[in-house]
Design an enzyme around this catalytic site. Structure first.
Site, PDB file in Angstrom:
ATOM      1  N   ILE A  36     -29.216  23.866  -3.916  1.00 45.48           N
ATOM      2  CA  ILE A  36     -29.598  23.272  -2.264  1.00 45.48           C
ATOM      3  C   ILE A  36     -29.768  22.113  -2.570  1.00 45.48           C
ATOM      4  O   ILE A  36     -29.500  20.552  -2.247  1.00 45.48           O
ATOM      5  CB  ILE A  36     -30.391  23.860  -1.413  1.00 45.48           C
ATOM      6  CG1 ILE A  36     -30.476  23.304  -0.532  1.00 45.48           C
ATOM      7  CG2 ILE A  36     -31.047  24.039  -2.610  1.00 45.48           C
ATOM      8  CD1 ILE A  36     -30.834  24.307   0.600  1.00 45.48           C
ATOM      9  N   ARG A  37     -29.760  21.996  -4.591  1.00 44.58           N
ATOM     10  CA  ARG A  37     -30.434  20.328  -5.023  1.00 44.58           C
ATOM     11  C   ARG A  37     -29.914  19.977  -6.185  1.00 44.58           C
ATOM     12  O   ARG A  37     -29.475  21.474  -7.003  1.00 44.58           O
ATOM     13  CB  ARG A  37     -31.663  20.328  -5.274  1.00 44.58           C
ATOM     14  CG  ARG A  37     -32.438  21.288  -6.181  1.00 44.58           C
ATOM     15  CD  ARG A  37     -33.441  21.199  -6.068  1.00 44.58           C
ATOM     16  NE  ARG A  37     -34.274  23.096  -6.838  1.00 44.58           N
ATOM     17  CZ  ARG A  37     -34.086  23.525  -7.917  1.00 44.58           C
ATOM     18  NH1 ARG A  37     -34.026  21.935  -9.018  1.00 44.58           N
ATOM     19  NH2 ARG A  37     -34.062  24.723  -8.699  1.00 44.58           N
ATOM     20  N   ASP A  53     -26.059  25.704   0.365  1.00 44.97           N
ATOM     21  CA  ASP A  53     -27.192  26.554   0.812  1.00 44.97           C
ATOM     22  C   ASP A  53     -26.518  27.575   1.012  1.00 44.97           C
ATOM     23  O   ASP A  53     -25.254  27.911   1.855  1.00 44.97           O
ATOM     24  CB  ASP A  53     -27.562  25.649   2.028  1.00 44.97           C
ATOM     25  CG  ASP A  53     -28.202  26.340   3.093  1.00 44.97           C
ATOM     26  OD1 ASP A  53     -28.883  27.473   2.418  1.00 44.97           O
ATOM     27  OD2 ASP A  53     -29.209  26.038   4.152  1.00 44.97           O
ATOM     28  N   TYR A 143     -41.786  39.017  -1.068  1.00 41.46           N
ATOM     29  CA  TYR A 143     -40.908  39.365  -1.920  1.00 41.46           C
ATOM     30  C   TYR A 143     -39.906  40.821  -2.410  1.00 41.46           C
ATOM     31  O   TYR A 143     -38.933  40.714  -2.488  1.00 41.46           O
ATOM     32  CB  TYR A 143     -41.371  38.438  -2.866  1.00 41.46           C
ATOM     33  CG  TYR A 143     -40.125  37.734  -4.927  1.00 41.46           C
ATOM     34  CD1 TYR A 143     -39.211  37.969  -4.297  1.00 41.46           C
ATOM     35  CD2 TYR A 143     -40.987  39.045  -6.184  1.00 41.46           C
ATOM     36  CE1 TYR A 143     -37.990  37.751  -5.568  1.00 41.46           C
ATOM     37  CE2 TYR A 143     -39.725  39.447  -6.464  1.00 41.46           C
ATOM     38  CZ  TYR A 143     -38.284  38.443  -6.452  1.00 41.46           C
ATOM     39  OH  TYR A 143     -37.589  38.760  -8.033  1.00 41.46           O
ATOM     40  N   LYS A 147     -36.510  42.486  -1.678  1.00 36.75           N
ATOM     41  CA  LYS A 147     -35.730  43.000  -2.468  1.00 36.75           C
ATOM     42  C   LYS A 147     -35.184  44.427  -2.400  1.00 36.75           C
ATOM     43  O   LYS A 147     -34.149  44.992  -2.638  1.00 36.75           O
ATOM     44  CB  LYS A 147     -36.464  43.095  -4.075  1.00 36.75           C
ATOM     45  CG  LYS A 147     -36.420  41.529  -4.722  1.00 36.75           C
ATOM     46  CD  LYS A 147     -35.062  40.894  -5.020  1.00 36.75           C
ATOM     47  CE  LYS A 147     -35.053  39.334  -5.138  1.00 36.75           C
ATOM     48  NZ  LYS A 147     -34.004  38.439  -4.972  1.00 36.75           N
TER      49      LYS A 147
END
Ligand code: AKB
Length: 315
Positions: A36-37, A53, A143, A147
């Site tokens: 995304i960057r 993205d 998280y 997962k």
């Protein structure tokens, strides 16, 4: 001949080193890095790079079609500590990106997926030592919940639609090239950086918190080896336990002191302590060993030697 590979989240801690290794193996043009960057210049300039993205299905599909991508490594995720602060963002990123690649494979637009799971799938009711492949899970973090749900979906897509998705439950990963971001095991990377810079470190976990860890070279080798294994040797389609070493902050501090005698550690546990307390201390990875030949190479001492030598060179 290797068909093109796409890495989503290529600028993160695992993605950066995975991109380098896969480009070495298959040629730079065959490995499309995306994030995304933009990440380091060397990653962006050493082969094809796309700003992408991982939650945008159409954007991924365009890149898959353009480069005729065959395999996707989905490394974009929000890790445990950050996910506690932004639960919905974590859920949307971790699950949305997984559904995107699973659905691309279901529609036969790609043929193989790697998706990382984590020791975070386990919870406070899981046996702590030598945590088995199949056991009580009940994760207690945002998280971990994402997962564990992801694992269920991977197995479902394999069984229902024949999607060839492969996964490992990474322990805390230690590397000197790229910093981790937002995890509970991050202390095990920060400690080496601070040891070189300041000869001291304030740890956000208590001295006796024992967690499973792995040196990045082993993690990358495991990942590629699982992806290259013959279809019928990959029996677990949720995610494989993957073990290497386990240590406490006090033990890693002691191993640093053998190279930097003046090194000092202090302890100021924060909210991450509760997350760490809910995770296993050590992992039984016999399924990965028996089914596709997994063997780690690094222990705590060799990890410390590698980390300090390389960080010293780059300071
Ligand atoms: C984290 O600490 O969140 C990660 C992990 C163990 O998955 N490194």
């Amino acid at each position: 001949m290797q068909k093109p590979i796409l890495i989503l989240g290529a600028c993160g801690q695992i993605g950066t080193e995975l991109t380098v290794e896969l480009r070495k193996k298959h040629g730079s043009d065959n490995v499309v890095a995306s994030d995304i960057r933009e990440g380091s210049e060397s990653l962006v300039n050493s082969g094809p790079f796309e700003l992408l993205d991982a939650t945008n299905y159409e954007a991924i599909e365009d890149v898959v079609m353009h480069y005729e991508i065959d395999e996707v490594y989905l490394m974009a995720a929000m890790l445990s500590a950050t996910a506690e602060k932004f639960p919905m963002r974590a859920w949307n990123l971790n699950m949305g990106s997984l559904f995107n690649v699973l659905n691309l494979a279901k529609e036969r637009k790609i043929s193989k997926i790697f998706w990382p799971s984590s020791i975070a799938v386990f919870g406070p009711n899981t046996p702590k030592e030598s945590t088995p492949q199949n056991t009580v899970m009940e994760p207690s973090t945002v998280y971990g919940i994402s997962k564990q749900s992801g694992e269920r979906w991977c197995e479902y897509y394999f069984r229902k639609f024949g999607v060839d998705v492969r996964s490992v439950r990474y322990p805390g990963l230690i590397s000197w090239k790229t910093m981790p971001g937002g995890g509970t095991t991050d202390y095990a990377v920060e400690i080496y950086h601070e040891a070189i810079k300041k000869q001291s470190y304030e740890c956000f976990l208590s001295e006796d918190t024992k967690l499973p860890m792995m040196y990045m070279d082993d993690a990358i080798r495991a990942t590629i080896s699982l992806m290259e294994s013959p279809l019928d040797s990959v029996k677990v389609r949720s995610s494989y336990n993957l073990g290497s070493m386990s240590f406490t902050p006090a033990e890693v501090a002691q191993s640093i002191k053998e190279h930097i005698p003046d090194f000092e550690i202090s302890y100021a546990p924060d909210f991450r302590q509760e997350i760490a307390n809910s995770w296993p201390s050590s992992i039984d990875d016999s399924s990965a060993r028996n089914e596709w030949g997994w063997r780690p190479k690094f222990d705590l001492n060799s990890t410390t030697a590698e980390m300090l030598a390389n960080l010293d060179k780059t300071k």
